[in-house]
Scaffold this motif. Structure first.
Motif, PDB file in Angstrom:
ATOM      1  N   SER A 163      -0.428 -47.525  15.858  1.00  0.00           N
ATOM      2  CA  SER A 163      -0.680 -46.075  15.911  1.00  0.00           C
ATOM      3  C   SER A 163       0.572 -45.309  16.370  1.00  0.00           C
ATOM      4  N   VAL A 164       1.379 -45.929  17.246  1.00  0.00           N
ATOM      5  CA  VAL A 164       2.645 -45.317  17.677  1.00  0.00           C
ATOM      6  C   VAL A 164       3.595 -45.217  16.487  1.00  0.00           C
ATOM      7  N   TYR A 165       3.670 -46.288  15.700  1.00  0.00           N
ATOM      8  CA  TYR A 165       4.534 -46.298  14.511  1.00  0.00           C
ATOM      9  C   TYR A 165       4.106 -45.206  13.535  1.00  0.00           C
ATOM     10  N   GLN A 166       2.790 -45.052  13.362  1.00  0.00           N
ATOM     11  CA  GLN A 166       2.282 -44.004  12.481  1.00  0.00           C
ATOM     12  C   GLN A 166       2.626 -42.618  13.024  1.00  0.00           C
ATOM     13  N   PHE A 167       2.532 -42.477  14.376  1.00  0.00           N
ATOM     14  CA  PHE A 167       2.859 -41.185  14.979  1.00  0.00           C
ATOM     15  C   PHE A 167       4.337 -40.852  14.788  1.00  0.00           C
ATOM     16  N   LEU A 168       5.190 -41.856  14.968  1.00  0.00           N
ATOM     17  CA  LEU A 168       6.619 -41.611  14.841  1.00  0.00           C
ATOM     18  C   LEU A 168       7.001 -41.277  13.404  1.00  0.00           C
ATOM     19  N   ARG A 169       6.277 -41.833  12.431  1.00  0.00           N
ATOM     20  CA  ARG A 169       6.570 -41.537  11.031  1.00  0.00           C
ATOM     21  C   ARG A 169       6.001 -40.194  10.618  1.00  0.00           C
ATOM     22  N   SER A 170       4.849 -39.870  11.219  1.00  0.00           N
ATOM     23  CA  SER A 170       4.202 -38.597  10.857  1.00  0.00           C
ATOM     24  C   SER A 170       3.660 -37.945  12.116  1.00  0.00           C
ATOM     25  N   PRO A 171       4.553 -37.339  12.905  1.00  0.00           N
ATOM     26  CA  PRO A 171       4.111 -36.748  14.169  1.00  0.00           C
ATOM     27  C   PRO A 171       3.116 -35.613  13.948  1.00  0.00           C
ATOM     28  N   SER A 172       1.983 -35.724  14.675  1.00  0.00           N
ATOM     29  CA  SER A 172       0.969 -34.656  14.643  1.00  0.00           C
ATOM     30  C   SER A 172       0.084 -34.831  15.871  1.00  0.00           C
ATOM     31  N   GLN A 173      -0.676 -33.787  16.119  1.00  0.00           N
ATOM     32  CA  GLN A 173      -1.587 -33.869  17.259  1.00  0.00           C
ATOM     33  C   GLN A 173      -2.614 -34.984  17.051  1.00  0.00           C
ATOM     34  N   GLN A 174      -3.029 -35.155  15.802  1.00  0.00           N
ATOM     35  CA  GLN A 174      -4.044 -36.172  15.495  1.00  0.00           C
ATOM     36  C   GLN A 174      -3.500 -37.576  15.737  1.00  0.00           C
ATOM     37  N   THR A 175      -2.300 -37.859  15.213  1.00  0.00           N
ATOM     38  CA  THR A 175      -1.727 -39.206  15.408  1.00  0.00           C
ATOM     39  C   THR A 175      -1.339 -39.429  16.862  1.00  0.00           C
ATOM     40  N   LEU A 235       4.857 -40.933  26.280  1.00  0.00           N
ATOM     41  CA  LEU A 235       4.507 -40.351  24.986  1.00  0.00           C
ATOM     42  C   LEU A 235       4.287 -38.843  25.107  1.00  0.00           C
ATOM     43  N   ASN A 236       3.575 -38.461  26.159  1.00  0.00           N
ATOM     44  CA  ASN A 236       3.264 -37.038  26.346  1.00  0.00           C
ATOM     45  C   ASN A 236       4.514 -36.200  26.600  1.00  0.00           C
ATOM     46  N   LYS A 237       5.569 -36.852  27.141  1.00  0.00           N
ATOM     47  CA  LYS A 237       6.796 -36.127  27.456  1.00  0.00           C
ATOM     48  C   LYS A 237       7.506 -35.605  26.191  1.00  0.00           C
ATOM     49  N   PHE A 238       7.380 -36.404  25.111  1.00  0.00           N
ATOM     50  CA  PHE A 238       8.156 -36.013  23.921  1.00  0.00           C
ATOM     51  C   PHE A 238       7.284 -35.720  22.705  1.00  0.00           C
ATOM     52  N   SER A 239       5.983 -36.000  22.812  1.00  0.00           N
ATOM     53  CA  SER A 239       5.137 -35.837  21.633  1.00  0.00           C
ATOM     54  C   SER A 239       5.132 -34.403  21.110  1.00  0.00           C
ATOM     55  N   PHE A 286      -4.491 -46.515  23.807  1.00  0.00           N
ATOM     56  CA  PHE A 286      -3.991 -47.078  25.062  1.00  0.00           C
ATOM     57  C   PHE A 286      -4.942 -46.804  26.228  1.00  0.00           C
ATOM     58  N   GLN A 287      -5.682 -45.683  26.174  1.00  0.00           N
ATOM     59  CA  GLN A 287      -6.708 -45.451  27.201  1.00  0.00           C
ATOM     60  C   GLN A 287      -7.850 -46.471  27.064  1.00  0.00           C
ATOM     61  N   GLN A 309      -5.597 -55.211  20.665  1.00  0.00           N
ATOM     62  CA  GLN A 309      -5.641 -53.772  20.942  1.00  0.00           C
ATOM     63  C   GLN A 309      -4.234 -53.202  21.143  1.00  0.00           C
ATOM     64  N   LEU A 310      -3.369 -54.000  21.799  1.00  0.00           N
ATOM     65  CA  LEU A 310      -1.985 -53.557  21.972  1.00  0.00           C
ATOM     66  C   LEU A 310      -1.299 -53.406  20.620  1.00  0.00           C
ATOM     67  N   LEU A 311      -1.544 -54.381  19.736  1.00  0.00           N
ATOM     68  CA  LEU A 311      -0.972 -54.311  18.404  1.00  0.00           C
ATOM     69  C   LEU A 311      -1.478 -53.078  17.661  1.00  0.00           C
ATOM     70  N   LYS A 312      -2.777 -52.829  17.827  1.00  0.00           N
ATOM     71  CA  LYS A 312      -3.359 -51.637  17.201  1.00  0.00           C
ATOM     72  C   LYS A 312      -2.710 -50.368  17.756  1.00  0.00           C
ATOM     73  N   GLY A 313      -2.489 -50.335  19.091  1.00  0.00           N
ATOM     74  CA  GLY A 313      -1.846 -49.178  19.713  1.00  0.00           C
ATOM     75  C   GLY A 313      -0.416 -48.987  19.223  1.00  0.00           C
ATOM     76  N   ARG A 314       0.309 -50.071  19.044  1.00  0.00           N
ATOM     77  CA  ARG A 314       1.702 -49.969  18.604  1.00  0.00           C
ATOM     78  C   ARG A 314       1.785 -49.516  17.138  1.00  0.00           C
TER      79      ARG A 314
END
Length: 363
Positions: free
Chosen positions: A59-71, A116-120, A79-80, A52-57
Motif C-alpha cells: 500500500s505504501v508503494y501504491q501511495f508513492l506511485r499515486s499519492p492521494s488521500q485515499q492511498t 508518513l503523515n509528515k510528508f503525505s 499499519f494501524q 500484513q506487513l507485506l500488505k502495508g508495504r
C-alpha cells in the motif's frame, strides 16, 4: 497398610490405579497440548504479521506511485491494523522477550505512520501540481524506509521465535508422552509386584502354618507354629480361625499325652499288683476320657473282688470255713475269676467235709 486390606480391595487397586494413571496422564497431556496449541496459534498469527506487513508495504508503494488521500489512508489503516493485531497477542502466554518485541513493533508501526503523515500531505500536493519530490519529502521517505526495515526485522524475529517455541512445545509434548508411558509402566509393574508379593506371602505363610500343624498332628515334630494372623484380610481371618482350632487341638493333645503318661504309670503299678492308684489326669477328648473312666472302673472292680477274696481267705486262716465266694451278674462265665471263685469254694467244701469226717471219727 496394603496387607491389611481385603483381597478384593487389593485386586481393586489395579483398576483404581489404572484410572488414576489415565486421569493424571490426561490432565498432563491436556496441559501440554494446550500449551502446544497456543504456541501454534501464536506462530500462525506472527506469520500473518509478516503478510500484513507485506500488505502495508504494497500500500505504501501504491501511495508513492499515486499519492492521494485515499492511498495514504489505506497505508495508515494497514499499519494501524497491524499494530492492533500485534497488541492482541500480548494477552496470550508470551515470554518477557516477546512482550518487549511486541511493544517495539507497536512503537515502530506508530513511528512509521508518523513519518508518513509528515510528508503525505506535501507529497499529495506536489503530485497534484506536477512537481517532483522535494528533498524534505525524500528525507522523510528515507527515514520511513529505515523504520520499516527495522519493523520488518522485528516481525520476522518474533515470528521465528514463535515458530521455534511451537516446535519446542511439540517436542516437549512428545517427550512428556514418552515419560508418562514409561512412568506408568514402571508404576503399574511395581504395584502389581507389591500386591502379588503380599498375596503370595499370605498364601505361603498359610501353607507353612498348615504344614507345621499337620506335622505336629502326625508326630513328626513336638512343637507347633501358629499361622500369621496379624493381617485383617481373608488370609488373616482364616489364620485366626485355624489358630483358634490349633490352640484347642494342641490343648487336647497335651491333655491326651498327660493322661496317657499317667495311665502308663498306673498300669505299671497294676501290673505289679497295686490296685490303689487310678488315672487322675483328664482330657477334652471324649473317647479317651471314657476309656480312662472304664479303666478306673476296671481297677476299682478288680480291687473290690480281690478284697472279697482276701476277706474270705483271712476267715479261713481263723478256721472259719463258713463263708464262700459268689459270682456276680456281670462276671464272665468261664473266666479266670470264675475259676478262682470255683477253686476257693471247692477248697472250702473240701476242708469243711474233712472237718466233719474227723469229728465223726472222734479226731
Amino acid at each position: 497398610m496394603i496387607s491389611n486390606l481385603k483381597t478384593k480391595q487389593k485386586l481393586l487397586l489395579f483398576p483404581i490405579f489404572f484410572v488414576v494413571v489415565v486421569v493424571v496422564s490426561s490432565i498432563i497431556y491436556l496441559h501440554f497440548n494446550n500449551v502446544k496449541e497456543e504456541k501454534n496459534e501464536i506462530a500462525i498469527e506472527t506469520q500473518e504479521f509478516v503478510e500484513q506487513l507485506l500488505k502495508g508495504r504494497i500500500s505504501v508503494y501504491q501511495f508513492l506511485r499515486s499519492p492521494s488521500q485515499q492511498t495514504s489512508q489505506k497505508v495508515v489503516d494497514n499499519f494501524q491494523e497491524l499494530s492492533k493485531n500485534v497488541s492482541a497477542i500480548k494477552s496470550k502466554s508470551l515470554s518477557k522477550e516477546d512482550i518487549t518485541q511486541v511493544d517495539t513493533i507497536v512503537s515502530l508501526s506508530k513511528d512509521y505512520i508518523d513519518h508518513l503523515n509528515k510528508f503525505s500531505s506535501k507529497l499529495i500536493e506536489d503530485f497534484s501540481n506536477g512537481k517532483t519530490e522535494s528533498a524534505e519529502v525524500k528525507e522523510n521517505i528515507k527515514q520511513m524506509v529505515q523504520v520499516g526495515t527495522v519493523l520488518e526485522e522485528k516481525i520476522i524475529e518474533i515470528s521465528g521465535h514463535a515458530t521455534k517455541e511451537k516446535d519446542e512445545a511439540s517436542a516437549s509434548l512428545n517427550t512428556i508422552l514418552i515419560i508418562l508411558s514409561i512412568i506408568s509402566i514402571i508404576l503399574f509393574v511395581f504395584v502389581s509386584l507389591v500386591i502379588s508379593n503380599i498375596v503370595v506371602k499370605s498364601l505361603n505363610d498359610f501353607k507353612e502354618g498348615l504344614i507345621s500343624f499337620f506335622d505336629y498332628l502326625n508326630k513328626k515334630t513336638s512343637s507347633i507354629s501358629h499361622l500369621n494372623d496379624s493381617t485383617t484380610d481373608e488370609f488373616g481371618e482364616m489364620a485366626q480361625f485355624v489358630n483358634s482350632n490349633i490352640r484347642q487341638i494342641e490343648l487336647m493333645i497335651n491333655q491326651d499325652n498327660a493322661l496317657i503318661e499317667d495311665a502308663k504309670v498306673v498300669m505299671v503299678r497294676v501290673n505289679n499288683g497295686w490296685y490303689g492308684q487310678f488315672i487322675e489326669k483328664s482330657t477334652t477328648n471324649t473317647a479317651l476320657e471314657q476309656f480312662k473312666n472304664d479303666v478306673n472302673k476296671m481297677i476299682q472292680s478288680t480291687k473290690e473282688r480281690f478284697e472279697e477274696v482276701d476277706i474270705v481267705l483271712e476267715d479261713y486262716t481263723k478256721l472259719n470255713y463258713t463263708k464262700s465266694l459268689q459270682m456276680k451278674a456281670n462276671d464272665e462265665k468261664g473266666g479266670v475269676f470264675e475259676r478262682l471263685v470255683v477253686g476257693i469254694n471247692s477248697l472250702q467244701k473240701s476242708i469243711t467235709q474233712m472237718l466233719v469226717e474227723n469229728k465223726s471219727n472222734g479226731l
